[in-house]
Structure formats: C-alpha cells, structure tokens
Scaffold this motif. Structure first.
Motif, PDB file in Angstrom:
ATOM      1  N   ILE A  42      19.364 -23.882 -18.538  1.00 19.16           N
ATOM      2  CA  ILE A  42      19.047 -22.762 -17.642  1.00 19.16           C
ATOM      3  C   ILE A  42      18.496 -23.262 -16.312  1.00 19.16           C
ATOM      4  O   ILE A  42      18.926 -22.827 -15.233  1.00 19.16           O
ATOM      5  N   TYR A  43      17.555 -24.196 -16.375  1.00 23.63           N
ATOM      6  CA  TYR A  43      16.948 -24.680 -15.135  1.00 23.63           C
ATOM      7  C   TYR A  43      17.928 -25.511 -14.310  1.00 23.63           C
ATOM      8  O   TYR A  43      17.871 -25.495 -13.078  1.00 23.63           O
ATOM      9  N   SER A  44      18.842 -26.201 -14.972  1.00 26.24           N
ATOM     10  CA  SER A  44      19.836 -26.965 -14.207  1.00 26.24           C
ATOM     11  C   SER A  44      20.775 -26.032 -13.455  1.00 26.24           C
ATOM     12  O   SER A  44      21.203 -26.330 -12.334  1.00 26.24           O
ATOM     13  N   LEU A  45      21.090 -24.874 -14.057  1.00 27.72           N
ATOM     14  CA  LEU A  45      21.919 -23.881 -13.362  1.00 27.72           C
ATOM     15  C   LEU A  45      21.160 -23.259 -12.189  1.00 27.72           C
ATOM     16  O   LEU A  45      21.723 -23.030 -11.113  1.00 27.72           O
ATOM     17  N   LEU A  46      19.879 -23.017 -12.390  1.00 24.24           N
ATOM     18  CA  LEU A  46      19.071 -22.436 -11.320  1.00 24.24           C
ATOM     19  C   LEU A  46      18.882 -23.404 -10.150  1.00 24.24           C
ATOM     20  O   LEU A  46      18.712 -22.975  -9.004  1.00 24.24           O
ATOM     21  N   ARG A  47      18.920 -24.696 -10.459  1.00 21.21           N
ATOM     22  CA  ARG A  47      18.721 -25.692  -9.395  1.00 21.21           C
ATOM     23  C   ARG A  47      19.982 -25.937  -8.575  1.00 21.21           C
ATOM     24  O   ARG A  47      19.919 -26.589  -7.532  1.00 21.21           O
ATOM     25  N   MET A  48      21.116 -25.424  -9.029  1.00 24.08           N
ATOM     26  CA  MET A  48      22.353 -25.657  -8.297  1.00 24.08           C
ATOM     27  C   MET A  48      22.294 -24.986  -6.924  1.00 24.08           C
ATOM     28  O   MET A  48      21.777 -23.867  -6.791  1.00 24.08           O
TER      29      MET A  48
ATOM     30  N   ILE B 260      30.283 -17.942 -16.547  1.00 19.20           N
ATOM     31  CA  ILE B 260      29.019 -18.470 -17.069  1.00 19.20           C
ATOM     32  C   ILE B 260      29.274 -19.661 -17.996  1.00 19.20           C
ATOM     33  O   ILE B 260      28.608 -20.705 -17.905  1.00 19.20           O
ATOM     34  N   LEU B 261      30.236 -19.516 -18.905  1.00 19.38           N
ATOM     35  CA  LEU B 261      30.550 -20.605 -19.828  1.00 19.38           C
ATOM     36  C   LEU B 261      31.036 -21.839 -19.053  1.00 19.38           C
ATOM     37  O   LEU B 261      30.677 -22.976 -19.397  1.00 19.38           O
ATOM     38  N   HIS B 262      31.851 -21.610 -18.046  1.00 17.16           N
ATOM     39  CA  HIS B 262      32.383 -22.707 -17.238  1.00 17.16           C
ATOM     40  C   HIS B 262      31.267 -23.478 -16.541  1.00 17.16           C
ATOM     41  O   HIS B 262      31.205 -24.716 -16.609  1.00 17.16           O
ATOM     42  N   MET B 263      30.357 -22.757 -15.905  1.00 23.24           N
ATOM     43  CA  MET B 263      29.270 -23.422 -15.181  1.00 23.24           C
ATOM     44  C   MET B 263      28.280 -24.069 -16.139  1.00 23.24           C
ATOM     45  O   MET B 263      27.698 -25.116 -15.840  1.00 23.24           O
ATOM     46  N   ALA B 264      28.081 -23.466 -17.311  1.00 26.76           N
ATOM     47  CA  ALA B 264      27.168 -24.048 -18.290  1.00 26.76           C
ATOM     48  C   ALA B 264      27.692 -25.384 -18.792  1.00 26.76           C
ATOM     49  O   ALA B 264      26.916 -26.305 -19.067  1.00 26.76           O
ATOM     50  N   GLU B 265      29.009 -25.519 -18.883  1.00 23.97           N
ATOM     51  CA  GLU B 265      29.574 -26.760 -19.410  1.00 23.97           C
ATOM     52  C   GLU B 265      29.838 -27.795 -18.325  1.00 23.97           C
ATOM     53  O   GLU B 265      29.571 -28.988 -18.518  1.00 23.97           O
TER      54      GLU B 265
ATOM     55  N   VAL C 190      16.632 -27.715 -29.785  1.00 18.53           N
ATOM     56  CA  VAL C 190      17.429 -26.590 -29.277  1.00 18.53           C
ATOM     57  C   VAL C 190      16.713 -25.923 -28.110  1.00 18.53           C
ATOM     58  O   VAL C 190      17.328 -25.617 -27.073  1.00 18.53           O
ATOM     59  N   LYS C 191      15.416 -25.715 -28.245  1.00 15.93           N
ATOM     60  CA  LYS C 191      14.645 -25.071 -27.178  1.00 15.93           C
ATOM     61  C   LYS C 191      14.679 -25.893 -25.895  1.00 15.93           C
ATOM     62  O   LYS C 191      14.899 -25.350 -24.805  1.00 15.93           O
ATOM     63  N   ASP C 192      14.503 -27.203 -26.026  1.00 14.32           N
ATOM     64  CA  ASP C 192      14.489 -28.065 -24.840  1.00 14.32           C
ATOM     65  C   ASP C 192      15.866 -28.128 -24.176  1.00 14.32           C
ATOM     66  O   ASP C 192      15.972 -28.102 -22.941  1.00 14.32           O
ATOM     67  N   GLU C 193      16.915 -28.211 -24.989  1.00 22.49           N
ATOM     68  CA  GLU C 193      18.267 -28.258 -24.421  1.00 22.49           C
ATOM     69  C   GLU C 193      18.611 -26.953 -23.712  1.00 22.49           C
ATOM     70  O   GLU C 193      19.234 -26.963 -22.642  1.00 22.49           O
ATOM     71  N   TYR C 194      18.198 -25.846 -24.294  1.00 22.11           N
ATOM     72  CA  TYR C 194      18.469 -24.558 -23.670  1.00 22.11           C
ATOM     73  C   TYR C 194      17.708 -24.424 -22.345  1.00 22.11           C
ATOM     74  O   TYR C 194      18.267 -23.980 -21.327  1.00 22.11           O
ATOM     75  N   SER C 195      16.444 -24.823 -22.360  1.00 18.02           N
ATOM     76  CA  SER C 195      15.642 -24.745 -21.136  1.00 18.02           C
ATOM     77  C   SER C 195      16.237 -25.615 -20.035  1.00 18.02           C
ATOM     78  O   SER C 195      16.326 -25.199 -18.868  1.00 18.02           O
ATOM     79  N   GLU C 196      16.665 -26.812 -20.394  1.00 20.59           N
ATOM     80  CA  GLU C 196      17.257 -27.708 -19.409  1.00 20.59           C
ATOM     81  C   GLU C 196      18.544 -27.117 -18.845  1.00 20.59           C
ATOM     82  O   GLU C 196      18.816 -27.218 -17.638  1.00 20.59           O
TER      83      GLU C 196
END
Length: 244
Positions: A60-66, A120-125, A52-58
């Motif tokens: 967040i960082y994937s959104l920041l890299r956009m 936020i939900l849209h971009m997260a998915e 769960v921790k790794d998936e959450y981190s990925e």
C-alpha cells in the motif's frame, strides 16, 4: 472495505435518496457464508500473520509513494479482447429480459469496475504505468467482478424478499395490536396476512422476518394432539413497543 450488519446494508439499499443519487451503486457488496458453528479457538500463527501484515503495508505504501502521472494505463490486445467479451455479456444482461434488467442502475457500472480492478491489480504487481495490462491480470479482474455480480444478485434478491416479508409483518403487527398481544400462531398469520399464499411461501417469508430480527420463532411444545403443529411467532418486545 466496510464491515456492517446485514440490517445496515438493507437500510442502505432502501434509502431512496442514496439510490436515486447513485450512492449505493458505487459500492460492491459481499455477504460471505457465516462461520458460526465452525469457529475454533486455534491460536493464530503470529509469525505468518506479521509477514502478511508487513507485506500488505509495504504494498500500500509503495503505491502511495509512486509519483503522480497523467498517463493512462493501457490494455494489451489480449486483455482488450477479454474485456470486450465481458462487456458484451454484461450489456446483454442489461437489456429487456436480461438478468440485470431490474437493477440496471447498479449492474450498468460493473464493467467499469472490472477495468478499475484490473488497473489496481496491474499496479500492485508491476508498479509500472507504462506497461499494458496483460491478459492474466484482466482475467483475474473479471473473476473478481463476476464474484461481486453473484454476491450483488443474491443481495438484491434477498432485499426484494424482505420487502415482501415486511408487507406481511405490517399485517401481523396490526393483528397483534388489535388482539393486544405480541404472540401469534402460524394459523393466524395465514388467516390475517397470507390468506392466498401457499404454506411453503409463508414459511419462507417468516424465516426472512426471523433472520432480520422482526420475529422470533417460539419452541413447539409437543403433545399427542399437535404432532404436526407449526411454531408460534413473537414480535420482539422492543420492536412491538416501539412501533405501538
């Protein structure tokens, strides 16, 4: 998110500078039920926790890299219809006699929050700014907003109850100072601070003062003469001495 004691939340909501400048209105509040009394020492599943921790981190960082974009996130027709109905319900509650009338400064922002949550939900998915927000995502965002409406309503109600309880506390404090003691009986509280209130309402106010640490309820020492005696209350010594 910020985790804080309820007394901090109460002080925040009573700060006229924060509320007057719209600072408090920018937060969404949640006070979940206490876990005290049902906690266990069961060991955490470290493997599941790390997944769960790794998936959450990925995420967040994937959104920041956009890459930055000036494009707007648009709603599908179905999502727009859902949002319009939600907006209409909120707006009706803000009017005279509505459920949000007393706290319109706060709840007047809840529809906009639902839109931001949907984004936020849209971009997260989907990670796709050009794809319209679908009805399923908007429904989830409105559910989250509804949760915070319920939570915030309860918190505002508790805040108003505490304000009334603090008025009673100031009268109790004055009585105890005059008597040079920090212990007072229910009967004396009724006589000096709550003469016109029913017992049930007084008990509710005292429970609020106990919950927020103003008073401590003392154990009842029962005998054959006081079988129905109500408890005495003590102003906490550190509070009594500080305010004296």
């Amino acid at each position: 998110g910020i985790c804080a004691q309820k007394c901090i939340l109460n002080d925040l909501m009573r700060n006229k500078v924060f509320t007057g400048r719209g600072f408090v209105q920018r937060f969404m509040f949640s006070v979940p039920p206490s876990m005290v009394g049902s906690r266990t020492l069961k060991k955490t599943d470290e493997k599941a926790f790390n997944v769960v921790k790794d998936e959450y981190s990925e995420l967040i960082y994937s959104l920041l890299r956009m890459p930055h974009s000036e494009n707007e996130i648009r709603l599908s027709d179905e999502a727009t219809e859902l949002f319009n109905k939600f907006y209409a319900r909120v707006e009706a509650g803000l009017g005279a006699g509505g459920i949000f009338e007393g706290e319109s400064d706060y709840f007047g922002k809840i529809a906009g929050r639902a839109l931001r949550i949907a984004g936020i939900l849209h971009m997260a998915e989907y990670r796709d700014i050009n794809r319209p927000v679908d009805a399923r995502t908007m429904h989830a965002a409105i559910e989250i907003a509804e949760y915070f409406i319920t939570q915030s309503t309860n918190i505002f109600e508790e805040h108003h109850n505490l304000s009334a309880a603090e008025t009673v506390f100031n009268k109790i404090l004055k009585k105890c100072r005059n008597d040079n003691t920090n212990i007072i009986s229910f009967r004396e509280i009724k006589r000096s601070a709550c003469r016109k209130l029913e017992d049930e309402m007084v008990i509710n106010l005292l429970e609020t003062l106990v919950d927020f640490g103003y008073l401590a309820e003392l154990p009842i020492v029962r005998n054959r003469y006081n079988g129905r005696k109500k408890p005495d209350y003590m102003i906490r010594p550190e509070l009594f001495n500080r305010l004296a």
